[in-house]
Design a protein around this motif. Structure first.
Motif, PDB file in Angstrom:
ATOM      1  N   GLU A  94      38.891  56.053  48.288  1.00  0.00           N
ATOM      2  CA  GLU A  94      37.915  56.202  47.214  1.00  0.00           C
ATOM      3  C   GLU A  94      38.429  57.163  46.137  1.00  0.00           C
ATOM      4  N   ASN A  95      38.091  56.842  44.871  1.00  0.00           N
ATOM      5  CA  ASN A  95      38.481  57.703  43.764  1.00  0.00           C
ATOM      6  C   ASN A  95      37.375  57.734  42.729  1.00  0.00           C
ATOM      7  N   ASP A  96      37.450  58.675  41.811  1.00  0.00           N
ATOM      8  CA  ASP A  96      36.390  58.861  40.816  1.00  0.00           C
ATOM      9  C   ASP A  96      36.271  57.686  39.858  1.00  0.00           C
ATOM     10  N   ASN A 101      39.271  49.328  47.204  1.00  0.00           N
ATOM     11  CA  ASN A 101      38.801  48.130  47.885  1.00  0.00           C
ATOM     12  C   ASN A 101      38.383  48.427  49.319  1.00  0.00           C
ATOM     13  N   ASP A 102      37.498  47.586  49.842  1.00  0.00           N
ATOM     14  CA  ASP A 102      37.166  47.631  51.257  1.00  0.00           C
ATOM     15  C   ASP A 102      38.382  47.180  52.059  1.00  0.00           C
ATOM     16  N   THR A 103      38.721  47.931  53.098  1.00  0.00           N
ATOM     17  CA  THR A 103      39.969  47.668  53.826  1.00  0.00           C
ATOM     18  C   THR A 103      40.019  46.270  54.424  1.00  0.00           C
ATOM     19  N   ALA A 104      38.991  45.883  55.162  1.00  0.00           N
ATOM     20  CA  ALA A 104      38.997  44.568  55.808  1.00  0.00           C
ATOM     21  C   ALA A 104      39.062  43.451  54.772  1.00  0.00           C
ATOM     22  N   LYS A 105      38.292  43.590  53.699  1.00  0.00           N
ATOM     23  CA  LYS A 105      38.288  42.583  52.638  1.00  0.00           C
ATOM     24  C   LYS A 105      39.643  42.513  51.952  1.00  0.00           C
ATOM     25  N   ALA A 134      50.831  56.186  48.689  1.00  0.00           N
ATOM     26  CA  ALA A 134      50.107  56.905  49.731  1.00  0.00           C
ATOM     27  C   ALA A 134      48.981  57.764  49.173  1.00  0.00           C
ATOM     28  N   VAL A 135      48.897  57.902  47.861  1.00  0.00           N
ATOM     29  CA  VAL A 135      47.763  58.586  47.250  1.00  0.00           C
ATOM     30  C   VAL A 135      46.495  57.745  47.392  1.00  0.00           C
TER      31      VAL A 135
END
Length: 373
Positions: A94-96, A101-105, A134-135
């Motif tokens: 998550e970022n501002d 994205n949702d991982t599974a999706k 990796a950020v």
């Protein structure tokens, strides 16, 4: 495909026969040369609308202000179509900017995308797994992407050690890792089908790890300079067994022209030498290699392109160094003493001062895709 390479005498001996009757002969003038196609190992298609903007900011600030807001717009299909057909970049932290994205999706859609690309069975286009860096990707996502890459035999691309603040952030959110490279290694990202952009601040241990894993590096001198990230020690990477190609890295880089990346690579290496890193400067011949066969090796395409060899695809540029309207004037003076010096002089001029006006013909897999009048 390139089926035969011969001398001028050999050509003259068969041109009057019927052996070449079904083919068009392309005869180069004295001031033209044939070179392999140039290879750009790292760029960002969705960032092209931002080219030339925000390059007075450091990397992380530039991403938040310019890049993420632009890339969020690609959720609008009509906007995406106006720029290109399709792009996939994976990120789930998550970022501002609200751009994640949702991982599974994400994993599901990446696999669907790969399957769709492979269905086309077009060997000029290949899907590439892209954990952004990796950020913005956690270990769960990266391991999932690694599994997909292995399942389909895909290449993987990402970013590593581009900026000191970036490295600091990556290590803060991965406290169990001693280096940026270890974050990727724990996620099984590093292998001989992986190409990492930047690699400006790798430690000796990280260089050894990447070389052992067969990872290649895309050197992006323009963006490293524009975003004040740093000076990549390319000579050190090469000396320690890493395969290196060049990248324009638009829009962190300010030019989509790989010739510009070649010149910037020489500049960066020269600057390193000037500040005390002895014997680090790259020659024009070396950057020409990085932009052709070096880049092809980095992308694991050197069995097909990057040099002229029998059995490889005819991927080539016809370069007219003194093309009409170009910026290289033809003066009635020369320091060249023989034909070999003349040819190398043409290539040297093209590397240092040529541009797209000098590229009069382009061939991709033997098919002519550009021919100037």
């Amino acid at each position: 495909m390139i089926t035969r390479i011969g001398s001028e005498d050999e050509y003259n001996s068969i041109k009057s026969s019927t052996e070449l009757s079904d083919y068009e002969a392309v005869i180069l003038s004295r001031n033209q040369i044939l070179i392999p196609g140039l290879v750009d190992c790292h760029t960002h298609a969705p960032q092209f609308p931002n080219i030339g903007l925000g390059l007075d900011r450091p990397l992380l600030e530039w991403l938040d202000k310019y890049t993420f807001p632009l890339e969020r717009k690609y959720m609008d299909v009509n906007f995406a179509k106006s720029i290109y057909e399709q792009v996939v970049v994976s990120m789930n932290i998550e970022n501002d900017a609200g751009y994640y994205n949702d991982t599974a999706k994400e994993l599901l859609e990446v696999e669907e995308f790969i399957q769709k690309v492979l269905k086309h069975k077009n060997d000029l286009v290949a899907p590439v797994i892209t954990p952004r860096f990796a950020v913005s990707c956690n270990e769960t996502l990266m391991r999932g992407l690694s599994e997909i890459a292995n399942r389909y035999g895909c290449r993987t691309q990402s970013h590593i050690s581009e900026n000191l603040k970036e490295i600091e952030h990556v290590l803060n959110i991965n406290p169990g890792c001693k280096s940026y490279s270890e974050v990727y290694d724990r996620s099984y990202i590093l292998n001989n089908k992986c190409i990492m952009a930047h690699a400006v601040y790798l430690s000796d241990d990280e260089i050894a790890l990447l070389a052992k894993k067969g990872v290649s590096v895309a050197h992006c001198p323009s963006s490293n300079t524009r975003l004040r990230s740093g000076l990549c020690p390319v000579r050190k990477l090469l000396d320690n067994g890493l395969t290196v190609g060049l990248g324009t890295d638009v829009s962190g880089g300010d030019s989509a022209n790989i010739l510009d990346a070649m010149r910037r690579a020489m500049d960066v290496s020269t600057h390193l030498e000037l500040i005390g890193d002895a014997k680090r400067a790259l020659s024009w011949r070396e950057v020409f290699y990085l932009a052709t066969l070096g880049g092809a090796k980095a992308l694991q395409l050197d069995d097909k392109i990057g040099s002229f060899e029998v059995g490889k695809e005819f991927d080539a540029l016809v370069v007219d160094v003194y093309a009409s309207g170009g910026q290289v004037d033809h003066h009635p003076y020369s320091m060249e003493e023989n034909e070999e010096e003349h040819l190398f002089g043409l290539l040297q001029r093209f590397v240092y001062v040529g541009d797209d006006r000098n590229i009069t013909q382009v061939y991709i897999k033997g098919r002519s895709v550009k021919r100037s009048c």
